[in-house]
Write a protein that holds these residues in place. Structure first.
Motif, mmCIF file in Angstrom:
data_model
loop_
_atom_site.group_PDB
_atom_site.id
_atom_site.type_symbol
_atom_site.label_atom_id
_atom_site.label_comp_id
_atom_site.label_asym_id
_atom_site.label_seq_id
_atom_site.Cartn_x
_atom_site.Cartn_y
_atom_site.Cartn_z
ATOM 1 N N ARG A 227 15.743 46.818 57.914
ATOM 2 C CA ARG A 227 16.318 45.495 57.662
ATOM 3 C C ARG A 227 15.335 44.371 57.975
ATOM 4 O O ARG A 227 15.259 43.391 57.244
ATOM 5 C CB ARG A 227 17.589 45.280 58.491
ATOM 6 C CG ARG A 227 18.774 46.005 57.956
ATOM 7 C CD ARG A 227 20.011 45.611 58.718
ATOM 8 N NE ARG A 227 21.064 46.561 58.430
ATOM 9 C CZ ARG A 227 22.344 46.315 58.580
ATOM 10 N NH1 ARG A 227 22.737 45.172 59.047
ATOM 11 N NH2 ARG A 227 23.236 47.233 58.289
ATOM 12 N N LYS A 228 14.619 44.513 59.084
ATOM 13 C CA LYS A 228 13.688 43.455 59.483
ATOM 14 C C LYS A 228 12.590 43.284 58.427
ATOM 15 O O LYS A 228 12.279 42.165 58.013
ATOM 16 C CB LYS A 228 13.080 43.761 60.852
ATOM 17 C CG LYS A 228 12.210 42.651 61.379
ATOM 18 C CD LYS A 228 11.692 42.952 62.775
ATOM 19 C CE LYS A 228 10.779 41.818 63.229
ATOM 20 N NZ LYS A 228 10.148 42.081 64.495
ATOM 21 N N ASN B 159 14.114 41.756 55.340
ATOM 22 C CA ASN B 159 14.396 40.343 55.544
ATOM 23 C C ASN B 159 13.115 39.511 55.428
ATOM 24 O O ASN B 159 13.123 38.440 54.817
ATOM 25 C CB ASN B 159 15.067 40.126 56.905
ATOM 26 C CG ASN B 159 15.810 38.817 56.957
ATOM 27 O OD1 ASN B 159 16.608 38.525 56.078
ATOM 28 N ND2 ASN B 159 15.522 38.022 57.969
ATOM 29 N N GLU B 160 12.014 40.021 55.996
ATOM 30 C CA GLU B 160 10.732 39.312 55.893
ATOM 31 C C GLU B 160 10.273 39.226 54.442
ATOM 32 O O GLU B 160 9.812 38.171 53.991
ATOM 33 C CB GLU B 160 9.670 40.008 56.758
ATOM 34 C CG GLU B 160 9.893 39.820 58.251
ATOM 35 C CD GLU B 160 8.955 40.676 59.110
ATOM 36 O OE1 GLU B 160 8.070 41.379 58.549
ATOM 37 O OE2 GLU B 160 9.123 40.653 60.342
ATOM 38 N N ALA C 295 19.222 32.464 57.531
ATOM 39 C CA ALA C 295 18.251 33.016 58.476
ATOM 40 C C ALA C 295 18.106 34.526 58.352
ATOM 41 O O ALA C 295 16.998 35.046 58.330
ATOM 42 C CB ALA C 295 18.643 32.637 59.896
ATOM 43 N N ASP C 296 19.194 35.254 58.266
ATOM 44 C CA ASP C 296 19.127 36.719 58.201
ATOM 45 C C ASP C 296 19.778 37.172 56.895
ATOM 46 O O ASP C 296 20.937 37.559 56.859
ATOM 47 C CB ASP C 296 19.830 37.338 59.412
ATOM 48 C CG ASP C 296 19.632 38.847 59.485
ATOM 49 O OD1 ASP C 296 19.075 39.435 58.539
ATOM 50 O OD2 ASP C 296 20.050 39.441 60.497
ATOM 51 N N ASN C 297 19.005 37.115 55.820
ATOM 52 C CA ASN C 297 19.553 37.433 54.497
ATOM 53 C C ASN C 297 19.921 38.899 54.352
ATOM 54 O O ASN C 297 20.864 39.227 53.635
ATOM 55 C CB ASN C 297 18.564 37.010 53.410
ATOM 56 C CG ASN C 297 18.498 35.504 53.307
ATOM 57 O OD1 ASN C 297 19.527 34.847 53.225
ATOM 58 N ND2 ASN C 297 17.300 34.945 53.349
ATOM 59 N N ALA C 298 19.214 39.793 55.030
ATOM 60 C CA ALA C 298 19.571 41.217 54.965
ATOM 61 C C ALA C 298 20.988 41.407 55.503
ATOM 62 O O ALA C 298 21.790 42.132 54.912
ATOM 63 C CB ALA C 298 18.566 42.056 55.744
ATOM 64 N N ALA C 299 21.290 40.756 56.621
ATOM 65 C CA ALA C 299 22.641 40.855 57.189
ATOM 66 C C ALA C 299 23.665 40.223 56.259
ATOM 67 O O ALA C 299 24.786 40.734 56.103
ATOM 68 C CB ALA C 299 22.693 40.196 58.568
ATOM 69 N N ARG C 300 23.311 39.115 55.617
ATOM 70 C CA ARG C 300 24.234 38.456 54.678
ATOM 71 C C ARG C 300 24.524 39.374 53.483
ATOM 72 O O ARG C 300 25.646 39.443 53.005
ATOM 73 C CB ARG C 300 23.653 37.130 54.192
ATOM 74 C CG ARG C 300 23.625 36.067 55.261
ATOM 75 C CD ARG C 300 22.845 34.838 54.795
ATOM 76 N NE ARG C 300 22.717 33.878 55.872
ATOM 77 C CZ ARG C 300 23.421 32.764 55.957
ATOM 78 N NH1 ARG C 300 24.299 32.454 55.021
ATOM 79 N NH2 ARG C 300 23.247 31.944 56.962
ATOM 80 N N THR D 269 12.490 36.772 52.616
ATOM 81 C CA THR D 269 12.162 35.399 53.015
ATOM 82 C C THR D 269 10.914 34.917 52.277
ATOM 83 O O THR D 269 10.870 33.773 51.807
ATOM 84 C CB THR D 269 11.957 35.318 54.544
ATOM 85 O OG1 THR D 269 13.183 35.710 55.179
ATOM 86 C CG2 THR D 269 11.594 33.912 54.991
#
Length: 195
Positions: free
Chosen positions: A66-67, A70-71, A123-128, A74
């Protein structure tokens, strides 16, 4: 006067019912289509579970972390070469196409299946994305609400059709009073020499 007011209220109800009859079939059809889209999205998402805890494809590259995803996301969203107010497909996740559009400072992410799911980037699009997929994959509460709304629209349409087929309940009394008033007016006009 009370009878005239009651008749005016009744006629207003008839006009409102006619508006309902004219507009609600379109609303009902649109809602049925949305219900079908929500159900099909759930089928698509549930037929494509995450192979690990998480997996997404961005610009052809697969991410299971996920991290890292997300990077990468972004960076894609911050890339200045995309035009404003235009949608760009950037990947896929769980059988759904992933795209975005920038409108001024706002960036909207889209998951496209049978029905488009949209949410604001942050901020955290993977979580969204995961949150949107979880909601879309288990739409019971949303579907219950949509079916309740559909039942309300169908009942209002049925009631409107029944109302337009009815007559003012005190129509006979209204006609009698109107006839007497017309007769009094005729007699008063005769007495005043008006024809």
């Amino acid at each position: 006067s009370k009878l005239s007011t009651a008749r005016s209220v009744f006629m207003g109800s008839i006009y409102n019912a006619q508006d309902i009859i004219a507009s609600y079939p379109g609303y009902i059809q649109n809602l049925k289509s949305n219900i079908e889209g929500v159900q099909k999205n759930a089928e698509i998402i549930n037929a494509h579970p995450f192979s690990n805890d998480f997996d997404i494809v961005l610009r052809g590259k697969s991410y299971t972390d996920r991290k890292a995803a997300n990077e990468a996301l972004t960076k894609i969203l911050a890339d200045g070469r995309y035009s404003v107010n235009k949608t760009y497909e950037i990947g896929s996740v769980r059988g759904m196409k992933l795209s975005f559009m920038q409108e001024g400072q706002r960036i909207t992410l889209y998951l496209d299946g049978a029905k488009r799911i949209e949410f604001e980037a942050g901020a955290d699009n993977a979580a969204r994305i995961v949150n949107a997929l979880n909601k879309a994959g288990n739409p019971k509460a949303q579907l219950d609400s949509m079916h309740n709304h559909l039942a309300q629209l169908e009942k209002a349409l049925s009631d409107a059709k029944n109302l337009t087929g009815s007559t003012f309940p005190q129509q006979t009394e209204y006609d009698e009073v109107l006839s007497r008033l017309n007769e009094v007016n005729r007699l008063m006009n005769e007495a005043a020499g008006v024809k």
